[in-house]
Structure formats: C-alpha cells, structure tokens
Scaffold this motif. Structure first.
Motif, PDB file in Angstrom:
ATOM      1  N   ALA A 298       9.409   1.775  10.922  1.00  0.00           N
ATOM      2  CA  ALA A 298       9.199   0.557  10.135  1.00  0.00           C
ATOM      3  C   ALA A 298       8.848  -0.666  10.982  1.00  0.00           C
ATOM      4  O   ALA A 298       8.027  -1.485  10.551  1.00  0.00           O
ATOM      5  CB  ALA A 298      10.431   0.273   9.277  1.00  0.00           C
ATOM      6  N   PRO A 299       9.437  -0.850  12.196  1.00  0.00           N
ATOM      7  CA  PRO A 299       9.046  -2.024  12.985  1.00  0.00           C
ATOM      8  C   PRO A 299       7.548  -2.110  13.252  1.00  0.00           C
ATOM      9  O   PRO A 299       6.992  -3.211  13.350  1.00  0.00           O
ATOM     10  CB  PRO A 299       9.838  -1.844  14.288  1.00  0.00           C
ATOM     11  CG  PRO A 299      11.049  -1.077  13.880  1.00  0.00           C
ATOM     12  CD  PRO A 299      10.559  -0.118  12.836  1.00  0.00           C
ATOM     13  N   LEU A 300       6.881  -0.961  13.362  1.00  0.00           N
ATOM     14  CA  LEU A 300       5.441  -0.961  13.610  1.00  0.00           C
ATOM     15  C   LEU A 300       4.644  -1.299  12.350  1.00  0.00           C
ATOM     16  O   LEU A 300       3.442  -1.557  12.431  1.00  0.00           O
ATOM     17  CB  LEU A 300       5.001   0.404  14.148  1.00  0.00           C
ATOM     18  CG  LEU A 300       5.599   0.808  15.500  1.00  0.00           C
ATOM     19  CD1 LEU A 300       5.156   2.220  15.872  1.00  0.00           C
ATOM     20  CD2 LEU A 300       5.199  -0.178  16.589  1.00  0.00           C
ATOM     21  N   LEU A 301       5.308  -1.297  11.198  1.00  0.00           N
ATOM     22  CA  LEU A 301       4.656  -1.653   9.935  1.00  0.00           C
ATOM     23  C   LEU A 301       4.934  -3.102   9.539  1.00  0.00           C
ATOM     24  O   LEU A 301       4.528  -3.544   8.462  1.00  0.00           O
ATOM     25  CB  LEU A 301       5.135  -0.715   8.817  1.00  0.00           C
ATOM     26  CG  LEU A 301       4.782   0.766   8.980  1.00  0.00           C
ATOM     27  CD1 LEU A 301       5.536   1.607   7.949  1.00  0.00           C
ATOM     28  CD2 LEU A 301       3.278   0.989   8.850  1.00  0.00           C
ATOM     29  N   MET A 302       5.630  -3.835  10.401  1.00  0.00           N
ATOM     30  CA  MET A 302       6.063  -5.204  10.103  1.00  0.00           C
ATOM     31  C   MET A 302       4.917  -6.082   9.610  1.00  0.00           C
ATOM     32  O   MET A 302       5.034  -6.774   8.581  1.00  0.00           O
ATOM     33  CB  MET A 302       6.691  -5.809  11.363  1.00  0.00           C
ATOM     34  CG  MET A 302       6.979  -7.291  11.315  1.00  0.00           C
ATOM     35  SD  MET A 302       7.726  -7.878  12.863  1.00  0.00           S
ATOM     36  CE  MET A 302       6.348  -7.714  14.020  1.00  0.00           C
ATOM     37  N   THR A 303       3.800  -6.066  10.307  1.00  0.00           N
ATOM     38  CA  THR A 303       2.699  -6.972   9.975  1.00  0.00           C
ATOM     39  C   THR A 303       1.946  -6.518   8.736  1.00  0.00           C
ATOM     40  O   THR A 303       1.584  -7.338   7.881  1.00  0.00           O
ATOM     41  CB  THR A 303       1.746  -7.086  11.171  1.00  0.00           C
ATOM     42  OG1 THR A 303       2.477  -7.618  12.283  1.00  0.00           O
ATOM     43  CG2 THR A 303       0.580  -7.995  10.864  1.00  0.00           C
ATOM     44  N   ALA A 304       1.689  -5.219   8.619  1.00  0.00           N
ATOM     45  CA  ALA A 304       0.990  -4.708   7.434  1.00  0.00           C
ATOM     46  C   ALA A 304       1.801  -4.987   6.172  1.00  0.00           C
ATOM     47  O   ALA A 304       1.251  -5.397   5.136  1.00  0.00           O
ATOM     48  CB  ALA A 304       0.726  -3.213   7.586  1.00  0.00           C
ATOM     49  N   LEU A 305       3.121  -4.784   6.248  1.00  0.00           N
ATOM     50  CA  LEU A 305       3.982  -5.071   5.102  1.00  0.00           C
ATOM     51  C   LEU A 305       3.973  -6.558   4.771  1.00  0.00           C
ATOM     52  O   LEU A 305       3.913  -6.951   3.598  1.00  0.00           O
ATOM     53  CB  LEU A 305       5.408  -4.598   5.392  1.00  0.00           C
ATOM     54  CG  LEU A 305       5.654  -3.095   5.271  1.00  0.00           C
ATOM     55  CD1 LEU A 305       6.934  -2.695   5.992  1.00  0.00           C
ATOM     56  CD2 LEU A 305       5.730  -2.679   3.803  1.00  0.00           C
ATOM     57  N   GLY A 306       4.031  -7.395   5.803  1.00  0.00           N
ATOM     58  CA  GLY A 306       4.017  -8.835   5.569  1.00  0.00           C
ATOM     59  C   GLY A 306       2.726  -9.304   4.928  1.00  0.00           C
ATOM     60  O   GLY A 306       2.737 -10.165   4.041  1.00  0.00           O
ATOM     61  N   ALA A 307       1.596  -8.739   5.370  1.00  0.00           N
ATOM     62  CA  ALA A 307       0.306  -9.123   4.789  1.00  0.00           C
ATOM     63  C   ALA A 307       0.252  -8.772   3.311  1.00  0.00           C
ATOM     64  O   ALA A 307      -0.194  -9.571   2.471  1.00  0.00           O
ATOM     65  CB  ALA A 307      -0.824  -8.428   5.546  1.00  0.00           C
ATOM     66  N   ALA A 308       0.719  -7.563   2.980  1.00  0.00           N
ATOM     67  CA  ALA A 308       0.708  -7.143   1.580  1.00  0.00           C
ATOM     68  C   ALA A 308       1.666  -7.983   0.738  1.00  0.00           C
ATOM     69  O   ALA A 308       1.337  -8.383  -0.389  1.00  0.00           O
ATOM     70  CB  ALA A 308       1.073  -5.662   1.482  1.00  0.00           C
ATOM     71  N   ARG A 309       2.850  -8.274   1.280  1.00  0.00           N
ATOM     72  CA  ARG A 309       3.824  -9.065   0.521  1.00  0.00           C
ATOM     73  C   ARG A 309       3.330 -10.490   0.299  1.00  0.00           C
ATOM     74  O   ARG A 309       3.601 -11.097  -0.743  1.00  0.00           O
ATOM     75  CB  ARG A 309       5.177  -9.077   1.236  1.00  0.00           C
ATOM     76  CG  ARG A 309       5.844  -7.724   1.293  1.00  0.00           C
ATOM     77  CD  ARG A 309       7.283  -7.799   1.761  1.00  0.00           C
ATOM     78  NE  ARG A 309       8.178  -8.151   0.665  1.00  0.00           N
ATOM     79  CZ  ARG A 309       9.509  -8.077   0.737  1.00  0.00           C
ATOM     80  NH1 ARG A 309      10.085  -7.661   1.849  1.00  0.00           N
ATOM     81  NH2 ARG A 309      10.253  -8.410  -0.289  1.00  0.00           N
TER      82      ARG A 309
END
Length: 315
Positions: A298-309
């Motif tokens: 999940a830490p490696l998905l931090m930015t992709a998740l933030g962009a979508a949110r």
C-alpha cells in the motif's frame, strides 16, 4: 482511477480504481501495471506511447499524478503564484488557498511533461484523463481524506516518503500552513545500508525487516536531519501560530518502520503514527481486482490513491 507516472518503483505504474457509493469510498482494483514509456526529462522530441489499461482499471475517468524532479510545490512568496521558476522552461501552474491567512499554494509541472502525460490515454477509450496533479499534492489529498487526519482534528505534521525525497507538511485546523521537501527518501536509506554494511542493494529491505541484524547505526544518521526539520516545523506552529502539535504521521515507508519510530520517539518525545493510504477505503469483496499483498504494498500506492481520492472528493 488514479495513476502515478514517474514513480520509479521498478514494479510498474502504480494504479488504483476507486468508487464512491453511499458516502463510502471503495477499492475496486489496485496493482502495478506494465505500461510502456518513461516520463521525459527534457523538452526535446518525446515519443508518446498509447496506454491500454487492463479491464478492471477502465474507469470512466483517470487522475494522473506526476512524480517529477522538475516539479515545484510551494506557498507563493508574493501571494499570486506567478513568480519565476526556470525561465528556460514553461510550467503548467495551478494554485489554491490552503489556509485563510497563508499565501496560495502553487503547484507547477513542466509543460512538456504535462502534455506528454495528457496524451498517454487515447481519446474515445476508457479511461479519459480528467486531472493532472503533482505527486506530493496528490499524496496530501489522500491523507487529508483519511480517518487519521479527521481524528487529529486537522492539526498534524505529516511525512510523505518517496524514493528520492520526503515531503513534510504541517496542518492547522485542516489547512496546510507549512510545506517543504527534504532530499532524503527510501533509496538513500537503502544506499547507506548497502554501502556501509556491504550488502547488495536488493537485500536492504530484508535487513530493515530482519530482527537478527541491527542497522540502527546506519539508519539514524540518515533520518536525523529529516527529523530535525520536523522539530523546526512543530516549533513554527507553536511560536508563530499558537498551535501545539501532538499528532505526527508518516506514509510511504516500505521497510524498517521500527527504526523510524525509535529515533522519532527519542528525538521528539512523541509517537510517529504510520498511516496506510488504504485507511478509510473499503474493499468490495471477492470481485475486487487486488494483489494478495495489497496491504503490504500500500505505501507504493500512496500517490495513485491520493490522486483518485482528490477527484472523488471534488465531486
């Protein structure tokens, strides 16, 4: 959906697909996609590949976060966000007010990088690019939508750790009042362990997770200057803004969390809380397209998740 371009993880392009339904944010798909092309570093001729995403990631819209050493993110010195950055490079800028008494926060990407990213997804096919964001701004958007930030009452200092840099953000009453970047990331920690302990770079994460080997003497000199910046930030909030910060968070740490915690407690006499970017996001069950180790990665998905949110929260 959210994509991080230029992540440099070596595992593929971090990608997530989210859905907001009945007031809840749900995770439909996550992974690291094998997609062609690399973020260009100069404005010369740049071939733009065509990205065809796997079926589970074909949401109607895509938010793209660009992780580039050429970006900038800062509060505008003059308040209008138009001060010069690099006269030889044209930047695509956007600004917003993050706190009533603060200059506007200005984000900028080189125009050639923003234009390259905007052409990756072909017209007439899902998804359609709807947003281009600076990586650190995307990560902050994800954090401010998290339960941890809400429970902290909007007063917090947060670290967002990337491969080559760590972003430090201070919040008061929910608004961003202090931001800076420190030139230390996970790769610097790995490099120090590899060179000083004589270990192959590919084995450094195992060392950070192995209780039989203690790399404290190598880890602490790397982290100490970063934590000193946190001390300065907390002091700024207390002296200049009369805000006593007791909530400290970090996201993006992929290995060695106990070493981060121990030094922080010793220097700051406070606890450092590790936030998963998946906090506050529900998984939809067996129909979700998720890797088995999604929680660990999940830490490696931090930015992709933030962009979508960020896009979902603006709806």
């Amino acid at each position: 959906m959210g994509l991080e371009i230029g992540a440099g993880t070596g595992a593929g392009v971090p990608a997530v697909r989210l859905r907001k339904r009945n007031g809840k944010t749900e995770l439909l798909a996550a992974g690291f996609l094998d997609l062609p092309g690399r973020l260009p570093t100069s404005a010369g001729a740049c071939d733009v590949p065509v990205w065809t995403l796997p079926g589970p990631f074909r949401a109607p819209r895509a938010a793209m976060a660009i992780n580039s050493p050429l970006h900038f993110l800062r509060h505008a010195a003059g308040g209008n966000g138009e001060e010069a950055t690099d006269q030889a490079t044209t930047f695509r800028r956007v600004s917003r007010q993050t706190a009533p008494d603060m200059p506007r926060l200005v984000a900028g990407l080189p125009e050639f990088q923003a234009a390259w990213a905007a052409r990756l997804l072909p017209e007439g096919h899902r998804p359609t690019a709807c947003s281009i964001q600076v990586a650190a701004a995307a990560a902050m958007s994800g954090f401010t939508a998290s339960p941890a930030f809400v429970q902290a009452g909007g007063n917090a200092v947060a670290l967002f750790v990337y491969a080559q840099v760590t972003s430090l953000a201070a919040f008061q009453d929910g608004g961003l009042v202090f931001y800076r970047e420190h030139p230390m990331g996970m790769e610097h920690l790995r490099g120090a362990i590899s060179s000083q302990m004589g270990i192959e770079a590919s084995l450094t994460d195992a060392v950070l997770e192995d209780t039989l080997i203690d790399p404290t003497s190598v880890v602490e000199p790397v982290l100490r200057p970063l934590y000193r910046q946190i001390e300065i930030s907390a002091d700024y909030l207390l002296r200049r803004r009369k805000c006593q910060v007791e909530n400290f968070f970090v996201s993006g740490v992929t290995a060695g969390a106990p070493y981060w915690s121990k030094l922080f407690a010793r220097m700051m006499n406070q606890s450092l809380v590790f936030c998963s970017p998946l906090d506050g996001i529900e998984r939809v069950g067996p129909g979700a397209h998720l890797p088995d180790d999604v929680a660990k990665r999940a830490p490696l998905l931090m930015t992709a998740l933030g962009a979508a949110r960020a896009v979902l929260e603006d709806q």
